[in-house]
Write a protein that holds these residues in place. Structure first.
Motif, PDB file in Angstrom:
ATOM      1  N   ALA A 690      52.878  32.057  27.589  1.00  0.00           N
ATOM      2  CA  ALA A 690      54.335  32.169  27.568  1.00  0.00           C
ATOM      3  C   ALA A 690      54.836  33.354  28.401  1.00  0.00           C
ATOM      4  CB  ALA A 690      54.825  32.289  26.132  1.00  0.00           C
ATOM      5  N   LEU A 691      54.184  34.512  28.274  1.00  0.00           N
ATOM      6  CA  LEU A 691      54.634  35.681  29.012  1.00  0.00           C
ATOM      7  C   LEU A 691      54.473  35.481  30.517  1.00  0.00           C
ATOM      8  CD1 LEU A 691      55.692  38.586  28.996  1.00  0.00           C
ATOM      9  CD2 LEU A 691      53.324  39.383  28.815  1.00  0.00           C
ATOM     10  N   ASP A 692      53.415  34.803  30.911  1.00  0.00           N
ATOM     11  CA  ASP A 692      53.186  34.545  32.328  1.00  0.00           C
ATOM     12  C   ASP A 692      54.230  33.571  32.873  1.00  0.00           C
ATOM     13  OD1 ASP A 692      50.940  36.192  32.149  1.00  0.00           O
ATOM     14  OD2 ASP A 692      49.665  34.500  31.567  1.00  0.00           O
ATOM     15  N   GLN A 693      54.564  32.584  32.064  1.00  0.00           N
ATOM     16  CA  GLN A 693      55.639  31.672  32.473  1.00  0.00           C
ATOM     17  C   GLN A 693      56.941  32.445  32.674  1.00  0.00           C
ATOM     18  OE1 GLN A 693      55.826  28.716  29.363  1.00  0.00           O
ATOM     19  NE2 GLN A 693      54.272  27.390  30.338  1.00  0.00           N
ATOM     20  N   TRP A 694      57.167  33.382  31.750  1.00  0.00           N
ATOM     21  CA  TRP A 694      58.410  34.169  31.831  1.00  0.00           C
ATOM     22  C   TRP A 694      58.490  34.967  33.132  1.00  0.00           C
ATOM     23  CZ3 TRP A 694      58.668  39.557  32.095  1.00  0.00           C
ATOM     24  CH2 TRP A 694      59.967  40.087  32.094  1.00  0.00           C
ATOM     25  N   VAL A 695      57.415  35.632  33.529  1.00  0.00           N
ATOM     26  CA  VAL A 695      57.489  36.481  34.717  1.00  0.00           C
ATOM     27  C   VAL A 695      57.645  35.634  35.976  1.00  0.00           C
ATOM     28  CG1 VAL A 695      55.036  36.729  35.349  1.00  0.00           C
ATOM     29  CG2 VAL A 695      56.629  38.642  35.674  1.00  0.00           C
ATOM     30  N   VAL A 696      57.037  34.462  36.004  1.00  0.00           N
ATOM     31  CA  VAL A 696      57.214  33.573  37.151  1.00  0.00           C
ATOM     32  C   VAL A 696      58.649  33.057  37.191  1.00  0.00           C
ATOM     33  CG1 VAL A 696      56.493  31.398  38.210  1.00  0.00           C
ATOM     34  CG2 VAL A 696      54.780  32.945  37.245  1.00  0.00           C
ATOM     35  N   ASP A 697      59.173  32.688  36.036  1.00  0.00           N
ATOM     36  CA  ASP A 697      60.567  32.263  35.959  1.00  0.00           C
ATOM     37  C   ASP A 697      61.504  33.393  36.385  1.00  0.00           C
ATOM     38  OD1 ASP A 697      62.790  30.399  34.730  1.00  0.00           O
ATOM     39  OD2 ASP A 697      63.105  32.380  33.821  1.00  0.00           O
ATOM     40  N   ARG A 698      61.161  34.609  35.965  1.00  0.00           N
ATOM     41  CA  ARG A 698      61.968  35.770  36.332  1.00  0.00           C
ATOM     42  C   ARG A 698      61.971  35.944  37.857  1.00  0.00           C
ATOM     43  NH1 ARG A 698      65.594  38.376  32.980  1.00  0.00           N
ATOM     44  NH2 ARG A 698      65.849  40.541  33.612  1.00  0.00           N
ATOM     45  N   ALA A 699      60.818  35.753  38.469  1.00  0.00           N
ATOM     46  CA  ALA A 699      60.724  35.837  39.925  1.00  0.00           C
ATOM     47  C   ALA A 699      61.554  34.740  40.589  1.00  0.00           C
ATOM     48  CB  ALA A 699      59.272  35.732  40.368  1.00  0.00           C
ATOM     49  N   ALA A 700      61.559  33.544  39.996  1.00  0.00           N
ATOM     50  CA  ALA A 700      62.354  32.444  40.557  1.00  0.00           C
ATOM     51  C   ALA A 700      63.848  32.772  40.501  1.00  0.00           C
ATOM     52  CB  ALA A 700      62.063  31.150  39.804  1.00  0.00           C
ATOM     53  N   GLN A 701      64.287  33.322  39.364  1.00  0.00           N
ATOM     54  CA  GLN A 701      65.700  33.717  39.249  1.00  0.00           C
ATOM     55  C   GLN A 701      66.040  34.788  40.273  1.00  0.00           C
ATOM     56  OE1 GLN A 701      65.279  34.511  34.820  1.00  0.00           O
ATOM     57  NE2 GLN A 701      67.379  33.779  34.915  1.00  0.00           N
ATOM     58  N   LEU A 766      57.079  37.994  46.531  1.00  0.00           N
ATOM     59  CA  LEU A 766      57.452  39.370  46.849  1.00  0.00           C
ATOM     60  C   LEU A 766      57.218  39.687  48.322  1.00  0.00           C
ATOM     61  CD1 LEU A 766      58.312  42.229  45.931  1.00  0.00           C
ATOM     62  CD2 LEU A 766      55.907  42.664  45.374  1.00  0.00           C
ATOM     63  N   ALA A 767      56.091  39.262  48.858  1.00  0.00           N
ATOM     64  CA  ALA A 767      55.801  39.537  50.268  1.00  0.00           C
ATOM     65  C   ALA A 767      56.890  38.964  51.165  1.00  0.00           C
ATOM     66  CB  ALA A 767      54.446  38.956  50.649  1.00  0.00           C
ATOM     67  N   ARG A 768      57.401  37.804  50.808  1.00  0.00           N
ATOM     68  CA  ARG A 768      58.464  37.184  51.602  1.00  0.00           C
ATOM     69  C   ARG A 768      59.805  37.904  51.413  1.00  0.00           C
ATOM     70  NH1 ARG A 768      54.588  33.547  50.379  1.00  0.00           N
ATOM     71  NH2 ARG A 768      54.338  31.619  51.598  1.00  0.00           N
ATOM     72  N   TRP A 769      60.104  38.292  50.154  1.00  0.00           N
ATOM     73  CA  TRP A 769      61.381  38.970  49.899  1.00  0.00           C
ATOM     74  C   TRP A 769      61.539  40.223  50.742  1.00  0.00           C
ATOM     75  CZ3 TRP A 769      60.562  39.221  43.882  1.00  0.00           C
ATOM     76  CH2 TRP A 769      60.621  37.923  43.349  1.00  0.00           C
ATOM     77  N   VAL A 770      60.459  40.983  50.858  1.00  0.00           N
ATOM     78  CA  VAL A 770      60.563  42.273  51.548  1.00  0.00           C
ATOM     79  C   VAL A 770      60.268  42.169  53.031  1.00  0.00           C
ATOM     80  CG1 VAL A 770      60.014  43.543  49.446  1.00  0.00           C
ATOM     81  CG2 VAL A 770      58.168  42.959  51.039  1.00  0.00           C
ATOM     82  N   ALA A 771      59.819  41.004  53.503  1.00  0.00           N
ATOM     83  CA  ALA A 771      59.427  40.870  54.906  1.00  0.00           C
ATOM     84  C   ALA A 771      60.552  41.199  55.886  1.00  0.00           C
ATOM     85  CB  ALA A 771      58.878  39.464  55.164  1.00  0.00           C
ATOM     86  N   PRO A 772      61.793  40.785  55.638  1.00  0.00           N
ATOM     87  CA  PRO A 772      62.844  41.174  56.591  1.00  0.00           C
ATOM     88  C   PRO A 772      63.101  42.679  56.643  1.00  0.00           C
ATOM     89  CG  PRO A 772      63.531  39.281  55.267  1.00  0.00           C
ATOM     90  CD  PRO A 772      62.289  39.830  54.632  1.00  0.00           C
ATOM     91  N   ILE A 773      62.753  43.383  55.585  1.00  0.00           N
ATOM     92  CA  ILE A 773      63.072  44.815  55.510  1.00  0.00           C
ATOM     93  C   ILE A 773      61.855  45.661  55.871  1.00  0.00           C
ATOM     94  CG2 ILE A 773      63.846  46.673  53.985  1.00  0.00           C
ATOM     95  CD1 ILE A 773      65.422  44.522  52.409  1.00  0.00           C
ATOM     96  N   ILE A 774      60.821  45.644  55.054  1.00  0.00           N
ATOM     97  CA  ILE A 774      59.614  46.430  55.357  1.00  0.00           C
ATOM     98  C   ILE A 774      58.564  45.472  55.911  1.00  0.00           C
ATOM     99  CG2 ILE A 774      59.998  48.436  53.893  1.00  0.00           C
ATOM    100  CD1 ILE A 774      58.437  47.077  51.670  1.00  0.00           C
ATOM    101  N   SER A 775      58.769  45.078  57.157  1.00  0.00           N
ATOM    102  CA  SER A 775      57.992  43.999  57.759  1.00  0.00           C
ATOM    103  C   SER A 775      56.518  44.345  57.890  1.00  0.00           C
ATOM    104  CB  SER A 775      58.565  43.651  59.133  1.00  0.00           C
ATOM    105  OG  SER A 775      59.932  43.318  59.042  1.00  0.00           O
ATOM    106  N   PHE A 776      56.211  45.583  58.271  1.00  0.00           N
ATOM    107  CA  PHE A 776      54.815  45.972  58.444  1.00  0.00           C
ATOM    108  C   PHE A 776      54.064  45.877  57.118  1.00  0.00           C
ATOM    109  CE2 PHE A 776      57.135  48.278  61.768  1.00  0.00           C
ATOM    110  CZ  PHE A 776      56.393  47.951  62.904  1.00  0.00           C
ATOM    111  N   THR A 777      54.671  46.415  56.056  1.00  0.00           N
ATOM    112  CA  THR A 777      54.032  46.405  54.741  1.00  0.00           C
ATOM    113  C   THR A 777      53.936  44.990  54.192  1.00  0.00           C
ATOM    114  OG1 THR A 777      54.885  48.622  54.336  1.00  0.00           O
ATOM    115  CG2 THR A 777      54.150  47.371  52.417  1.00  0.00           C
ATOM    116  N   ALA A 778      54.965  44.198  54.399  1.00  0.00           N
ATOM    117  CA  ALA A 778      54.936  42.808  53.923  1.00  0.00           C
ATOM    118  C   ALA A 778      53.766  42.052  54.542  1.00  0.00           C
ATOM    119  CB  ALA A 778      56.253  42.116  54.262  1.00  0.00           C
TER     120      ALA A 778
END
Length: 944
Positions: A690-701, A766-778
């Protein structure tokens, strides 16, 4: 005591804790270059919906500064986010290459008396060098674009395209030649665009000057008198004594009341409401003997103070009655826009306008009294001359805001010269004026921030005609032939412009300057002069929508060659946004852009402009060498670009702290994917805990909110959302809770694979979210994710494998939000107990939670797994009413009591449990750890 370390699933990753960005980023750039990442992305997005951000060209002069970095990074974030969203979003960088600064630099280096063609060649060479240097700086920032094939306004194709754009405006009927006052810089030796003028304080001689009445009978009649009892004079006030030799009229406001004031030896004509302040300034006393409205004074003539000519009174609404003035304005039509327009409206011809000041600021040699003198130096001599003829009423030195050249920082004047103009109020061949079209275009444009709309609208509504001609070598020529007798354009001008454009396209601008007119005109050549003027550089950049979007770099937009977005600093409402709007409206009837985004300027942490003298300059190259480009990029995302953006070493250090939070979170996610193969080990969403489902859902939101924020250019929101997710949901809750399960359950257990599946999904997103901003790290995050993947995160789109919880799920979003709130409250109590030496750590504690019925039903659902959520060895639930002695929390319905566990500590999981030491062969383990050993039956987890 046995060593059970080998039985734990300890984190492991090649993703390093320290970014070492200054070292790693150049290697990453080399990798992207070898991959040809930009063109790989174009191929991947071919056929998708197009999004065009058209680059406003920086000037090809000097190294990049923090303003350049801010601008290019903002553009890069947008372009990358649009590609992430699945658009085909190209980015073609550009440079503005012609104009005075480059010509001035060449003159400074090689001398002022170069042959014209040699000067242009040196300018072209210098601009190319500057572009190469700036290009390397932009690439180092991580800006992705077609760097091998940018547009440059000095490229032959673009120079020819600019001529064709001018031709379209000539066809439209918007271009004319006229004598008008334009901003003129003596140092430039040329007219200036509005955007090339700035205001600074200047000390000037403020004088009050008397003009004797030449028609006393008319003046008496205007005031209802039979005759004037004594001589009369009108008094004007000006801060430009140098314009007095060019005076040709006097202006009064038709609705003001004017007074005749007897001061003893003569009568003075002044605005009635200013009589008292004027007499005080003149050091006189007097009485008003008559009054009249301004309109009654029209066309009454007064004598020039020292030249044998007369100055008639013209009515003008722009006359003001500010304290310090006299309510009467002296009019020198060659040196003031309002003066010029009023005199022309009263029938003064171009030939009648007195224009004694040369392009270098020196009076013509034949000007009586002051010939051959520089106007600024002549000011005091003019004052002395006025005093000598008894026309000087008052003289003082004042400091006021005055026009200056933005390059030379020297005062400029209005000066009437024969120039080529784009007429704002000329009716084109379609019957509509350019001003009307441009204002309609403003209304049709989306502005970010919204206040830009009113600003641009006001500038268009009030701007004068646009002077597009310059008297320079290094610029695109205005390829006109003018009849020697009439001055009229050749009747085949548009056809001849195309012939000129073809030659320029093949040979560059030298093709026009070297052209023998007979090549195009034949026998007519002897009757025509070839124009030598060049186009204003704002015309160069303002027509890039024409000579780039449908010329050198056609984008093929379904709606035509029109950009979706222009993005520049707020000064471009009067610059590139402005000139592009006018040329677009003239050529196409609409703006060349659908949206305008404006960013502010950089200041230090105290709000001061950056300057070398203050020692507060932040150089982007220095930041990249010390901290890395990703820190600079993250700062751009973290700042509110709608206003001034503060940057300093201290601010960048704080930005680096946030960067480390994101990096360390990413490292934890990756390290705990050790041994995970997504193809083999990933669980379906419904099979996860259940907790794992929650964090994935949280990421989707969160992804949904991030997509919206990127779409609306709210990068600060993206920064805050990602940072908050890393700090609160992940670092402050989920990652803490799953450590026990990750480390202590069996390697291939459902409990561990469920958590790893969640971590895998989160880090992919997460890697995709930050790619436009911190591209090298992403990119570094992305390449350390297990399993098959694309060659680069920059080729990816938003992650689509994030499962979501049903709205009515028993352990849905509301459930876990309540649990998270309880955990945060318990964490505070545990920290206080640790500080008070009551406990050594949270796992050495047991807690009793005194809860109301609502919280009890939530927490009871977790059963024995509640202790894993709270990170304590045990949790007891009791009624809230029983917790009188317990510590109150900020959460309604919850009190907490913390106590030290009396049980022994398990040496494998560190929980204090009653069954530690009760298992044969494993005296130091609890029963749960015994079952989780490799040969055990394993532990079953349901929720956390």
């Amino acid at each position: 005591m046995s060593d059970y370390k080998h039985t734990l699933n300890l984190p492991e990753t090649e993703f390093p804790m320290r970014g070492m960005l200054p070292k790693r980023e150049p290697a990453r750039l080399a990798q992207w270059q070898e991959m040809d990442i930009y063109h790989r992305l174009r191929e991947a997005r071919a056929g998708r919906e197009l999004f065009v951000l058209h680059d406003g060209p920086p000037y090809a002069n000097g190294s990049i500064h923090i303003g350049h970095a801010l601008n290019k990074i903002l553009k890069d974030i947008i372009v990358k986010s649009k590609n992430l969203a699945g658009f085909d979003a190209p980015y073609v960088p550009g440079w503005d290459c012609h104009g005075l600064p480059i010509e001035h630099k060449v003159e400074t280096t090689h001398g002022k008396h170069l042959e014209s063609q040699q000067a242009r060649a040196l300018c072209r060479e210098y601009a190319a060098e500057q572009i190469d240097e700036q290009r390397q700086g932009f690439i180092r920032l991580g800006v992705m674009g077609d760097w091998a094939n940018p547009y440059r306004t000095m490229d032959f194709t673009n120079e020819a395209g600019e001529i064709r754009a001018l031709s379209e405006m000539v066809k439209g009927g918007y271009v004319f030649k006229g004598l008008k006052p334009v901003n003129w810089c003596f140092d430039c030796g040329s007219a200036l665009a509005e955007a090339e003028v700035e205001y600074a304080d200047k000390q000037s001689d403020a004088i009050d000057v008397a003009f004797s009445c030449a028609e006393p009978e008319k003046l008496a009649a205007a005031f209802g008198m039979d005759t004037l009892p004594k001589p009369a004079a009108v008094v004007i006030w000006t801060t430009t004594p140098w314009t007095i030799p060019a005076n040709q009229a006097l202006n009064v406001h038709p609705e003001f009341t004017y007074a005749l004031v007897d001061v003893g030896n003569r009568l003075l004509l002044l605005a009635e409401e200013l009589v008292e302040s004027c007499l005080e300034r003149f050091g006189l006393t007097g009485d008003i003997i008559a009054t009249a409205s301004g309109e009654r004074l029209e066309l009454i003539a007064f004598d020039h103070p020292f030249y044998p000519r007369r100055s008639p009174v013209y009515l003008a609404d722009y006359v003001e009655s500010d304290v310090g003035s006299t309510g009467i304005v002296h009019s020198a039509p060659a040196y003031g826009v309002d003066d010029f327009n009023t005199c022309r409206a009263y029938g003064m011809s171009f030939d009648e306008i007195e224009s004694p000041v040369g392009s270098n600021g020196v009076y013509a040699d034949d000007l009586p009294f002051f010939g051959g003198q520089m106007i600024w130096k002549a000011n005091l001599q003019i004052v002395a001359k006025l005093d000598a003829v008894d026309a000087l009423m008052a003289h003082q030195s004042i400091t006021h805001s005055y026009m200056h050249c933005w390059r030379h920082k020297t005062p400029v004047i209005y000066r009437a010269t024969a120039q080529w103009f784009v007429g704002m109020d000329l009716a084109g061949h379609d019957g509509r004026t350019l001003r009307e079209k441009a204002l309609e275009g403003v209304e049709a444009t989306t502005f970010t921030p919204a206040w830009g709309k009113a600003r641009l609208h006001a500038m268009i509504a009030n701007r004068p005609d646009w002077c597009i001609s310059r008297q320079r070598n290094w610029g695109v020529p205005i390829p006109f032939f003018l009849h020697k007798q009439t001055g009229e354009l050749h009747p085949r001008t548009v056809e001849l412009m195309e012939e000129a454009a073809k030659r320029v396209e093949a040979e560059g601008i030298d093709a026009w300057f070297n052209l023998d007119p007979a090549e195009l005109l034949g026998d007519e050549a002897e009757n025509y002069d070839k124009a030598t003027d060049t186009l204003d550089v704002w015309f160069d950049s303002g027509t890039t929508h024409y000579h780039v979007l449908r010329g050198s770099h056609p984008y093929g937009h379904e709606q035509g060659p029109r950009a979706d977005l222009y993005l520049e600093g707020s000064d471009q409402h009067r610059g590139w946004f402005h000139s592009s709007l006018l040329t677009g409206a003239a050529i196409d009837g609409h703006p060349p852009y659908r949206q305008l985004l404006t960013h502010g300027f950089t200041v230090d942490e105290k709000g001061r402009k950056q300057s070398k003298s203050l020692g507060n300059v932040v150089a982007p190259q220095a930041v990249m060498d010390k901290m890395g480009a990703d820190i600079l990029r993250l700062w751009v995302a973290s700042a509110d670009y709608s206003g001034e953006m503060a940057v300093s070493d201290e601010i960048l250090k704080r930005t680096a702290d946030v960067y480390r939070r994101i990096r360390n979170t990413s490292r934890f996610l990756l390290a705990n994917l050790n041994g995970f193969d997504p193809e083999r080990d990933a669980l379906a969403f419904d099979d996860m805990l259940a907790l794992d489902q929650w964090v994935v859902d949280r990421a989707a939101q969160l992804q949904s909110r991030i997509q919206t924020a990127y779409d609306e250019y709210r990068f600060l929101d993206v920064y805050q959302q990602v940072h908050g997710f890393c700090a609160r949901e992940l670092g402050g809750f989920y990652l803490d809770v799953i450590k026990d399960r990750q480390y202590t359950t069996q390697a291939d257990s459902v409990a561990r694979r469920s958590a790893q599946t969640a971590l895998y999904h989160v880090v992919q997103a997460l890697a995709r979210w930050v790619a436009p901003i911190i591209s090298f790290t992403a990119e570094e995050i992305f390449e350390n994710i297990p399993g098959s993947r694309a060659d680069s995160v920059l080729l990816e789109e938003y992650y689509t494998e994030l499962g979501t919880l049903a709205d009515g799920a028993a352990m849905g979003r509301e459930f876990w939000e309540r649990v998270l709130n309880v955990k945060q409250a318990v964490n505070k109590c545990l920290e206080e107990a640790r500080n008070a030496k009551v406990i050594k750590g949270s796992l050495a504690a047991e807690v009793t939670l005194y809860v109301d019925d609502s919280l009890r039903s939530t927490l009871e659902a977790l059963g024995d797994e509640l202790r894993f959520v709270m990170l304590t060895s045990d949790v007891h639930l009791s009624p809230l009413a029983d917790g009188e002695a317990a510590e109150a929390t900020e959460l309604d319905g919850l009190k907490v009591a913390v106590m030290t566990s009396e049980h022994k500590k398990c040496e494998r999981c560190w929980h204090h449990r009653p069954d530690v030491g009760q298992h044969a062969g494993h005296d130091d383990l609890c029963g749960r750890c015994v079952s989780n050993l490799p040969d055990g039956k394993g532990e079953t987890r349901h929720y956390a």
